[in-house]
Scaffold this motif. Sequence first.
Motif, PDB file in Angstrom:
ATOM      1  N   VAL A  93       0.870  -1.366  -0.167  1.00 17.43           N
ATOM      2  CA  VAL A  93      -0.014  -0.410   0.408  1.00 17.43           C
ATOM      3  C   VAL A  93       0.916   1.451   0.497  1.00 17.43           C
ATOM      4  O   VAL A  93       0.536   2.673  -0.497  1.00 17.43           O
ATOM      5  CB  VAL A  93      -1.053  -0.236   1.587  1.00 17.43           C
ATOM      6  CG1 VAL A  93      -1.855   1.628   1.526  1.00 17.43           C
ATOM      7  CG2 VAL A  93      -2.062  -1.130   0.755  1.00 17.43           C
ATOM      8  N   PRO A  94       2.159   1.125   0.866  1.00 19.29           N
ATOM      9  CA  PRO A  94       2.984   2.888   0.674  1.00 19.29           C
ATOM     10  C   PRO A  94       3.356   2.499  -0.199  1.00 19.29           C
ATOM     11  O   PRO A  94       3.605   3.756  -1.010  1.00 19.29           O
ATOM     12  CB  PRO A  94       3.961   2.304   1.799  1.00 19.29           C
ATOM     13  CG  PRO A  94       3.227   1.525   2.724  1.00 19.29           C
ATOM     14  CD  PRO A  94       1.940   0.499   1.823  1.00 19.29           C
ATOM     15  N   PHE A  95       3.752   1.818  -1.303  1.00 19.51           N
ATOM     16  CA  PHE A  95       4.523   1.393  -2.917  1.00 19.51           C
ATOM     17  C   PHE A  95       3.694   2.582  -3.966  1.00 19.51           C
ATOM     18  O   PHE A  95       3.877   3.457  -4.108  1.00 19.51           O
ATOM     19  CB  PHE A  95       4.805   0.012  -3.085  1.00 19.51           C
ATOM     20  CG  PHE A  95       5.796   0.279  -4.433  1.00 19.51           C
ATOM     21  CD1 PHE A  95       6.861   0.247  -5.287  1.00 19.51           C
ATOM     22  CD2 PHE A  95       4.418  -0.278  -5.423  1.00 19.51           C
ATOM     23  CE1 PHE A  95       7.303   0.481  -6.011  1.00 19.51           C
ATOM     24  CE2 PHE A  95       5.041   0.068  -6.968  1.00 19.51           C
ATOM     25  CZ  PHE A  95       6.441   0.407  -7.098  1.00 19.51           C
ATOM     26  N   GLY A  96       1.934   1.826  -3.487  1.00 20.72           N
ATOM     27  CA  GLY A  96       0.890   2.185  -4.752  1.00 20.72           C
ATOM     28  C   GLY A  96       0.704   3.898  -3.803  1.00 20.72           C
ATOM     29  O   GLY A  96       0.623   4.849  -5.312  1.00 20.72           O
ATOM     30  N   LEU A  97       1.165   4.520  -2.867  1.00 22.07           N
ATOM     31  CA  LEU A  97       0.216   5.740  -2.163  1.00 22.07           C
ATOM     32  C   LEU A  97       1.685   6.741  -3.238  1.00 22.07           C
ATOM     33  O   LEU A  97       1.248   7.745  -3.224  1.00 22.07           O
ATOM     34  CB  LEU A  97       0.711   5.699  -1.025  1.00 22.07           C
ATOM     35  CG  LEU A  97      -0.488   5.276  -0.248  1.00 22.07           C
ATOM     36  CD1 LEU A  97      -0.219   5.127   1.560  1.00 22.07           C
ATOM     37  CD2 LEU A  97      -2.031   6.089  -0.119  1.00 22.07           C
ATOM     38  N   ILE A 114      -2.262   2.634 -13.595  1.00 21.61           N
ATOM     39  CA  ILE A 114      -2.137   0.794 -13.944  1.00 21.61           C
ATOM     40  C   ILE A 114      -0.336   1.299 -14.072  1.00 21.61           C
ATOM     41  O   ILE A 114       0.210   0.373 -14.420  1.00 21.61           O
ATOM     42  CB  ILE A 114      -2.621   1.745 -16.035  1.00 21.61           C
ATOM     43  CG1 ILE A 114      -3.428   0.690 -15.678  1.00 21.61           C
ATOM     44  CG2 ILE A 114      -1.583   0.228 -17.085  1.00 21.61           C
ATOM     45  CD1 ILE A 114      -4.499   1.802 -17.157  1.00 21.61           C
ATOM     46  N   LEU A 115       0.200   2.361 -14.806  1.00 19.74           N
ATOM     47  CA  LEU A 115       1.903   2.327 -13.879  1.00 19.74           C
ATOM     48  C   LEU A 115       2.408   2.218 -13.054  1.00 19.74           C
ATOM     49  O   LEU A 115       3.285   0.850 -12.223  1.00 19.74           O
ATOM     50  CB  LEU A 115       2.455   3.342 -14.380  1.00 19.74           C
ATOM     51  CG  LEU A 115       2.545   4.046 -16.150  1.00 19.74           C
ATOM     52  CD1 LEU A 115       3.346   5.030 -16.487  1.00 19.74           C
ATOM     53  CD2 LEU A 115       3.695   3.238 -17.017  1.00 19.74           C
ATOM     54  N   CYS A 116       1.538   2.029 -12.390  1.00 18.79           N
ATOM     55  CA  CYS A 116       1.838   1.856 -10.472  1.00 18.79           C
ATOM     56  C   CYS A 116       1.542   0.107 -10.349  1.00 18.79           C
ATOM     57  O   CYS A 116       2.199   0.140  -9.822  1.00 18.79           O
ATOM     58  CB  CYS A 116       1.176   2.763  -9.144  1.00 18.79           C
ATOM     59  SG  CYS A 116       0.720   2.064  -7.719  1.00 18.79           S
ATOM     60  N   LEU A 149      -2.449  -6.371  -4.844  1.00 17.76           N
ATOM     61  CA  LEU A 149      -3.435  -5.749  -5.314  1.00 17.76           C
ATOM     62  C   LEU A 149      -3.097  -3.988  -4.181  1.00 17.76           C
ATOM     63  O   LEU A 149      -4.134  -3.759  -3.508  1.00 17.76           O
ATOM     64  CB  LEU A 149      -4.197  -6.529  -4.557  1.00 17.76           C
ATOM     65  CG  LEU A 149      -5.857  -6.217  -3.707  1.00 17.76           C
ATOM     66  CD1 LEU A 149      -7.375  -5.267  -4.658  1.00 17.76           C
ATOM     67  CD2 LEU A 149      -6.505  -7.385  -2.929  1.00 17.76           C
ATOM     68  N   GLY A 150      -1.800  -4.421  -3.158  1.00 16.74           N
ATOM     69  CA  GLY A 150      -1.676  -3.406  -2.047  1.00 16.74           C
ATOM     70  C   GLY A 150      -1.640  -2.026  -2.651  1.00 16.74           C
ATOM     71  O   GLY A 150      -1.934  -1.319  -2.603  1.00 16.74           O
ATOM     72  N   ALA A 151      -0.611  -2.089  -3.699  1.00 12.83           N
ATOM     73  CA  ALA A 151      -0.648  -0.925  -4.796  1.00 12.83           C
ATOM     74  C   ALA A 151      -1.722  -0.581  -5.700  1.00 12.83           C
ATOM     75  O   ALA A 151      -1.707   0.629  -5.713  1.00 12.83           O
ATOM     76  CB  ALA A 151       0.629  -1.418  -5.609  1.00 12.83           C
ATOM     77  N   LEU A 152      -2.814  -1.288  -5.946  1.00 10.79           N
ATOM     78  CA  LEU A 152      -4.280  -1.025  -6.042  1.00 10.79           C
ATOM     79  C   LEU A 152      -4.381  -0.070  -5.630  1.00 10.79           C
ATOM     80  O   LEU A 152      -5.424   0.880  -5.608  1.00 10.79           O
ATOM     81  CB  LEU A 152      -4.425  -1.742  -7.101  1.00 10.79           C
ATOM     82  CG  LEU A 152      -6.161  -1.619  -7.592  1.00 10.79           C
ATOM     83  CD1 LEU A 152      -6.266  -0.337  -8.864  1.00 10.79           C
ATOM     84  CD2 LEU A 152      -6.939  -2.138  -8.020  1.00 10.79           C
ATOM     85  N   ILE A 153      -4.810  -0.663  -4.093  1.00 13.85           N
ATOM     86  CA  ILE A 153      -5.727  -0.209  -2.995  1.00 13.85           C
ATOM     87  C   ILE A 153      -4.808   1.628  -2.411  1.00 13.85           C
ATOM     88  O   ILE A 153      -5.403   2.277  -2.458  1.00 13.85           O
ATOM     89  CB  ILE A 153      -5.576  -0.542  -1.806  1.00 13.85           C
ATOM     90  CG1 ILE A 153      -6.375  -1.516  -2.500  1.00 13.85           C
ATOM     91  CG2 ILE A 153      -5.498   0.301  -1.047  1.00 13.85           C
ATOM     92  CD1 ILE A 153      -6.055  -2.587  -0.977  1.00 13.85           C
TER      93      ILE A 153
END
Length: 171
Positions: A93-97, A114-116, A149-153
């Motif tokens: 999740v922090p990666f995605g944020l 999408i890139l994330c 999924l975590g990065a998507l969130i």
Amino acid sequence: MTFIYALPLWFVAAAMAGSVILWAGLHNRSGRRWKLFNAGLFIVSLLVIFFATVLHRTPESRSLILTPFYSFQLAKEQPELYREVVMNVFLFVPFGLSFSALLPAKWRCSLRIILCCLSAFLLSSLVEYLQYRFCLGLTEVDDVIFNTLGALIGAGQLIAAGFFAKHVKKY
């Protein structure tokens, strides 16, 4: 790291949701400090990911599970495996944020998401490869799915920020 793993799952879910809402609220900041903060969080998230998944482990055996969502089949007999699924999501999740906030704001929201997700997929695949290559425990396709999924969130903060910008009045 074990103290995070021991947290109640409701708290972990609330932390994920809260961080997405917080980032969405702060997203419209365009200052240098905000970019530096996100760059710092991005680097810290990468370090935590590699520490928790590769550097922290000692060589054991090489196991490979390529069946998607096999974790759920195993969790029926070992309910503690649900915690591992949630923690795999939470780890990214922090990666995605941070990564989604670092991408240029002039790019479309969908492209940045999408890139994330693609970057998280590739990073997670690299981690799983390293685990397999150096016999660092179980290598699962589920880890890649749940990390992505975590990065998507986390990247969902872009959607929430757009919603806030349109629907929440500025006082």
